[in-house]
Scaffold this motif. Sequence first.
Motif, PDB file in Angstrom:
ATOM      1  N   ASN A 134      61.735  80.672  28.986  1.00 53.69           N
ATOM      2  CA  ASN A 134      61.257  80.060  27.643  1.00 53.69           C
ATOM      3  C   ASN A 134      61.533  80.959  26.553  1.00 53.69           C
ATOM      4  OD1 ASN A 134      61.078  77.241  28.890  1.00 53.69           O
ATOM      5  ND2 ASN A 134      59.100  78.180  29.624  1.00 53.69           N
ATOM      6  N   GLY A 135      61.676  82.018  26.654  1.00 52.92           N
ATOM      7  CA  GLY A 135      61.768  82.964  25.347  1.00 52.92           C
ATOM      8  C   GLY A 135      60.574  83.918  25.098  1.00 52.92           C
ATOM      9  N   ASP A 136      59.370  83.588  25.956  1.00 49.05           N
ATOM     10  CA  ASP A 136      58.208  84.373  25.917  1.00 49.05           C
ATOM     11  C   ASP A 136      58.135  85.864  26.228  1.00 49.05           C
ATOM     12  OD1 ASP A 136      57.050  81.867  24.493  1.00 49.05           O
ATOM     13  OD2 ASP A 136      56.509  81.521  26.548  1.00 49.05           O
ATOM     14  N   ALA A 137      57.757  86.854  25.634  1.00 49.30           N
ATOM     15  CA  ALA A 137      57.498  88.026  26.074  1.00 49.30           C
ATOM     16  C   ALA A 137      56.497  88.396  27.303  1.00 49.30           C
ATOM     17  CB  ALA A 137      57.524  89.220  25.015  1.00 49.30           C
ATOM     18  N   PHE A 138      56.748  89.145  28.112  1.00 55.88           N
ATOM     19  CA  PHE A 138      55.679  89.614  28.971  1.00 55.88           C
ATOM     20  C   PHE A 138      55.846  91.030  29.371  1.00 55.88           C
ATOM     21  CE2 PHE A 138      59.173  89.059  31.941  1.00 55.88           C
ATOM     22  CZ  PHE A 138      58.921  90.029  32.748  1.00 55.88           C
ATOM     23  N   ASP A 139      54.702  91.660  30.042  1.00 54.00           N
ATOM     24  CA  ASP A 139      54.829  92.987  30.134  1.00 54.00           C
ATOM     25  C   ASP A 139      53.593  92.990  31.432  1.00 54.00           C
ATOM     26  OD1 ASP A 139      54.389  95.641  30.842  1.00 54.00           O
ATOM     27  OD2 ASP A 139      54.750  96.276  28.731  1.00 54.00           O
ATOM     28  N   LEU A 140      54.190  93.459  32.783  1.00 52.75           N
ATOM     29  CA  LEU A 140      53.394  93.308  33.791  1.00 52.75           C
ATOM     30  C   LEU A 140      51.877  94.295  33.675  1.00 52.75           C
ATOM     31  CD1 LEU A 140      55.518  93.374  37.136  1.00 52.75           C
ATOM     32  CD2 LEU A 140      54.420  91.511  35.554  1.00 52.75           C
ATOM     33  N   GLN A 141      52.235  95.484  32.710  1.00 56.86           N
ATOM     34  CA  GLN A 141      51.123  96.430  32.502  1.00 56.86           C
ATOM     35  C   GLN A 141      50.058  95.589  31.829  1.00 56.86           C
ATOM     36  OE1 GLN A 141      52.466  99.748  30.269  1.00 56.86           O
ATOM     37  NE2 GLN A 141      50.521 100.896  30.431  1.00 56.86           N
ATOM     38  N   GLU A 142      50.284  94.697  30.770  1.00 58.83           N
ATOM     39  CA  GLU A 142      49.419  93.841  30.337  1.00 58.83           C
ATOM     40  C   GLU A 142      48.654  92.930  31.017  1.00 58.83           C
ATOM     41  OE1 GLU A 142      51.264  92.050  26.967  1.00 58.83           O
ATOM     42  OE2 GLU A 142      51.701  93.754  25.976  1.00 58.83           O
ATOM     43  N   TRP A 143      48.963  92.538  32.336  1.00 57.31           N
ATOM     44  CA  TRP A 143      48.589  91.744  33.011  1.00 57.31           C
ATOM     45  C   TRP A 143      47.615  92.219  34.277  1.00 57.31           C
ATOM     46  CZ3 TRP A 143      53.030  88.044  34.994  1.00 57.31           C
ATOM     47  CH2 TRP A 143      53.505  87.067  33.839  1.00 57.31           C
ATOM     48  N   GLN A 144      47.515  93.779  33.921  1.00 60.06           N
ATOM     49  CA  GLN A 144      46.785  94.582  34.972  1.00 60.06           C
ATOM     50  C   GLN A 144      45.300  94.201  34.838  1.00 60.06           C
ATOM     51  OE1 GLN A 144      47.453  98.815  35.091  1.00 60.06           O
ATOM     52  NE2 GLN A 144      49.893  98.530  35.475  1.00 60.06           N
ATOM     53  N   VAL A 161      53.868  98.793  39.492  1.00 55.65           N
ATOM     54  CA  VAL A 161      55.283  98.273  39.241  1.00 55.65           C
ATOM     55  C   VAL A 161      55.749  98.258  37.751  1.00 55.65           C
ATOM     56  CG1 VAL A 161      57.172  96.411  39.453  1.00 55.65           C
ATOM     57  CG2 VAL A 161      55.515  96.878  41.626  1.00 55.65           C
ATOM     58  N   GLN A 162      56.474  98.794  37.261  1.00 54.51           N
ATOM     59  CA  GLN A 162      56.760  98.580  35.820  1.00 54.51           C
ATOM     60  C   GLN A 162      57.835  97.373  35.589  1.00 54.51           C
ATOM     61  OE1 GLN A 162      55.072 100.598  33.510  1.00 54.51           O
ATOM     62  NE2 GLN A 162      53.883 101.380  35.419  1.00 54.51           N
TER      63      GLN A 162
END
Length: 209
Positions: free
Chosen positions: A79-89, A71-72
């Motif tokens: 709270n304004g924090d950036a996230f990316d599911l790719q980085e959570w792999q 999933v992309q």
Amino acid sequence: MQNTYAQRSRLRSFSRLAYGSALLAVTLGAITGCAPADKGVEDTSGSNDQGYVAGTGVITQIPESQRSTPVQLAGNTTNGDAFDLQEWQGSPVVLNLWYAACPPCREEAPDLQESYESFCKEGVHFLGINVRDEATAANAFARQFGITYPSMLDKEGQAVAALSSLLPPQAVPSTVILDSKGRPAARVVGIVDRSTLAGLITDVLATDA
């Protein structure tokens, strides 16, 4: 002569009515016969005109050999924090669709938080996906229920679109569990309780190991 004409007119009207009823019956039969077999994607999921799924969740687990592509999804939390599911792999991820005024979402919130507290030590990430609210309402909900994992706002449907192959329309609340490669491994359409979620996460952890 007039009586004969009237009788013929009534006969033609009855014939048209009978034909219409038969056609309607055939059409309904065809619709019923073509209903999808996956009950999790049907209207039987319990979604209603208020925009949430009522009742017990419908659980689906996806064998590892049948899991689709990762999933992309990336953005900012409330709270304004950036996230990316790719980085959570590398670790499982739990995605939960919700909004503040949704009664089943309020019911399952404590179990989600307790599950997060249980599994965050094992590296499992949780992300709430708020489909209706502004940040103020979303953060107020988090304070009220003691939610400490992050949520994103999805009024424009970015996350819902990313999960469209997994979830039926207006399937809130719903929970999707991604494996360590970011692929959907399980889903619950409707309320998820702590024991069910714990079992699904444990299964994903075991598969990843």
